[in-house]
Write an enzyme that holds these catalytic residues in place. Structure first.
Site, PDB file in Angstrom:
ATOM      1  CE  LYS A 123      10.530 -29.452 -81.148  1.00  0.00           C
ATOM      2  NZ  LYS A 123       9.708 -29.985 -82.047  1.00  0.00           N
ATOM      3  CG  ASP A 161      13.374 -32.262 -85.468  1.00  0.00           C
ATOM      4  OD1 ASP A 161      13.909 -33.444 -85.681  1.00  0.00           O
ATOM      5  OD2 ASP A 161      12.161 -31.966 -85.608  1.00  0.00           O
ATOM      6  CE  LYS A 164      12.081 -32.380 -89.073  1.00  0.00           C
ATOM      7  NZ  LYS A 164      10.446 -32.672 -89.215  1.00  0.00           N
ATOM      8  CG  ASP A 169      12.415 -28.140 -83.891  1.00  0.00           C
ATOM      9  OD1 ASP A 169      11.211 -27.884 -83.831  1.00  0.00           O
ATOM     10  OD2 ASP A 169      12.549 -29.580 -83.697  1.00  0.00           O
ATOM     11  CG  ASP A 211      10.594 -35.712 -87.792  1.00  0.00           C
ATOM     12  OD1 ASP A 211      11.201 -35.015 -87.045  1.00  0.00           O
ATOM     13  OD2 ASP A 211      10.286 -35.338 -88.966  1.00  0.00           O
ATOM     14  CD  GLU A 229      11.904 -33.466 -82.590  1.00  0.00           C
ATOM     15  OE1 GLU A 229      11.274 -34.154 -83.550  1.00  0.00           O
ATOM     16  OE2 GLU A 229      11.651 -32.115 -82.507  1.00  0.00           O
ATOM     17  NE  ARG A 271       4.295 -35.498 -81.105  1.00  0.00           N
ATOM     18  CZ  ARG A 271       3.261 -35.431 -82.157  1.00  0.00           C
ATOM     19  NH1 ARG A 271       2.424 -36.431 -81.859  1.00  0.00           N
ATOM     20  NH2 ARG A 271       3.566 -34.820 -83.107  1.00  0.00           N
TER      21      ARG A 271
END
Ligand code: BES
Ligand code: MN
Ligand code: ZN
Length: 503
Positions: free
Chosen positions: A271, A276, A283, A294, A353, A355, A357
């Site tokens: 990933k 993020d 968030k 991230d 959020d 994101e 996946r």
């Protein structure tokens, strides 16, 4: 760090700031034997007794050897019971010794070999010791203002002396040293990338680092797809995730081909969210603070590729990541949007959020449908829920294949990186159902890590696959493992290298 290997008979000719001795509980009275004058040995023993040192595993004592010219400090590290020995313990010794030495500004350090003789596997033992030294001594200082005088001042260990009993052990120590450096350098590349603030680690920077690994005239190649290239591949889902940022996403495909042809083909997927923010499903501030991490999964994959040309495993390795920044803004993707992944599956975005996946849907589909590997492993800082479940030292392992799971658990054990299996419990797929698309990107709070993994499974197209949710241990707030220092840990690099090497 500079290393020197001397014959063990040559200790008398060495002067250093510190000498390190690991001590098993059974061996306590033997300390200092053969290299300290008797009076000093007596004083040391008396002091250790006074401090109630009992060689408990992990205990560290630094004793100044006042008046003794050859070594300024004796660093004693408890090893516990003799039958506890394993390579992970030596990694801890290296890390604890270096941290202690740095605390006393010792620059040249000798490791006394007595306790190393017990190593069943000297190569692996030295490798682990060196990993401990390199990783425990790691420091990320790129962003500090330093005066010229401060830069001049030396206060970190620079020179390590190891001792070999004979020619054979010398060869083994050299090999262990080489492997230890290799594994550490790869881990440190990942740490540096994770520690670098997102303003300096955009998708384009990740791309240049990946490219630099291929540009060395090695058997590594690096293909980069920009926005247009990703569109052609059908990676619309990932493009949606990145569309709120000024920094366009990229898809990177690294390939390592061994010199001798190999029938084995493995894909590693990371990933790679360079930041993020959560996107429009923003968030809260305190959850956003550390979100430069991230991309730690992708950083681990890149770290692996730094080591592969030198480690030379006999397996074809594909490294994949989508680098993107998840930002809110006028162009950002919205809750309620439906986006299609590379394999055509449509995803309803319930929360921008979730994101990771979405980008992994594209990367996994690409791996499964285009590369068709024997196995694929993804590393992702996918869910906060895995931290709730397993805490910050342990990664969650989801695996659809027994053989792959066994291999990964073994590789993790050797690396001293802890994984714990979590279930791909099929009934929870219900939670990922969308009313208007093939799947939705959130499955609710209960079992959040499991529903995230089940989401990914949909894009694996029956290729043996493992998903490692690394959200916890890629970033250390506490130095809860001796080889960790505050910040990026480079978690997963050594696990993956072991996995590939063992194949
Ligand atoms: N990158 C985060 C997960 C994360 C959280 C990593 C904390 C490291 C530390 C991921 O993209 C995320 O935001 N996940 C959400 C999913 C939710 C919206 C379903 C989460 O875990 O809250
Ligand atoms: Mn997120
Ligand atoms: Zn994320």
């Amino acid at each position: 760090m500079k290393y020197e290997i001397i014959p063990s008979g040559g200790l008398a000719e060495v002067t250093a700031d510190a000498i390190v001795e690991g001590l098993y509980q059974e061996d306590q009275p033997k300390i200092g034997q053969g290299y300290l004058p008797e009076v000093t040995t007596k004083a040391v023993l008396a002091e250790l007794r006074r401090r109630e040192f009992d060689a408990k595993e992990g205990d560290v004592y630094v004793l100044p050897l006042l008046g003794f010219k050859q070594f300024k400090y004796l660093i004693v590290i408890g090893l516990g019971k003799k039958n506890n020995y394993d390579a992970n313990q030596l990694r801890a010794v290296g890390a604890k010794a270096i941290k202690a030495a740095n605390g006393y500004r010792a620059q040249k350090i000798v490791f006394h070999p007595d306790w190393l003789r017990k190593a069943k596997d000297l190569v692996g033992g030295i490798q682990a010791l060196v990993e401990g030294i390199e990783l425990g001594g790691y420091h990320f200082a790129s962003y500090r203002k330093r005066t010229a005088a401060e830069q001049q001042k030396k206060h970190k260990a620079e020179e390590i002396v190891l001792m070999a009993e004979d020619r054979i052990s010398r060869v083994k120590i050299e090999k262990g040293l080489e492997l230890g450096k290799l594994f550490s350098e790869a881990t440190i590349l990942a740490r540096d990338m994770v520690n670098t603030p997102s303003m300096d680690m955009h998708p384009e920077q990740m791309v240049s680092i990946a490219q630099s690994l291929a540009a060395r005239g090695t058997n590594v190649t690096c293909k980069v797809f920009d926005k247009a290239g990703m569109e052609k591949l059908g990676m619309k889902a990932s493009l949606a995730v990145g569309q709120g940022s000024k920094h366009e996403p990229r898809f990177v495909h690294l390939v390592y081909k061994p010199k001798q042809r190999s029938t084995k083909k493995i894909a590693l997927i990371g990933k790679g969210l360079t930041f993020d923010s959560g996107g429009l499903s923003l968030k809260p501030a305190d959850h956003m603070t550390d979100m430069k991490i991230d991309m730690a999964g992708a950083a681990a994959v890149i770290g692996v590729f730094k080591a592969l040309p030198l480690l030379k495993p006999r397996v074809e390795v594909h490294g994949l990541f989508i680098a993107a920044e998840n930002m809110p803004g006028g162009g950002a993707y919205r809750p309620g949007d439906v986006v299609a992944a590379l394999d055509g599956t449509t995803i309803e975005v319930e929360n921008t959020d979730a994101e990771g996946r979405i980008t992994l849907a594209d990367a996994l589909s690409y791996a499964a449908l285009r590369i068709k590997p024997q196995a694929m492993v993804d590393l992702a800082t996918l869910t906060g829920a895995v931290i709730v479940a397993l805490g910050s030292d342990i990664s969650g392992l989801f695996c659809s294949n027994k053989e792959l799971k066994t291999a990964l658990v073994q590789a993790a054990g050797e690396a001293g990186e802890t994984v714990w299996e979590l279930p791909l419990y099929q009934p929870y797929k219900e939670q990922n159902k969308s009313k208007i698309a093939d799947i939705r990107n959130v499955g609710g709070r209960p079992g959040g890590s499991i529903t995230a993994a089940l989401f990914l499974e949909k894009f694996t197209h029956d290729v043996p696959w493992a998903h490692i949710d690394v959200a916890g241990p890629v970033y250390a707030e506490k130095e809860s493992k001796p080889e960790w220092v505050n910040g990026g840990t480079g978690w997963g690099v050594r696990l993956l290298l072991n996995y590939l090497r063992n194949l």
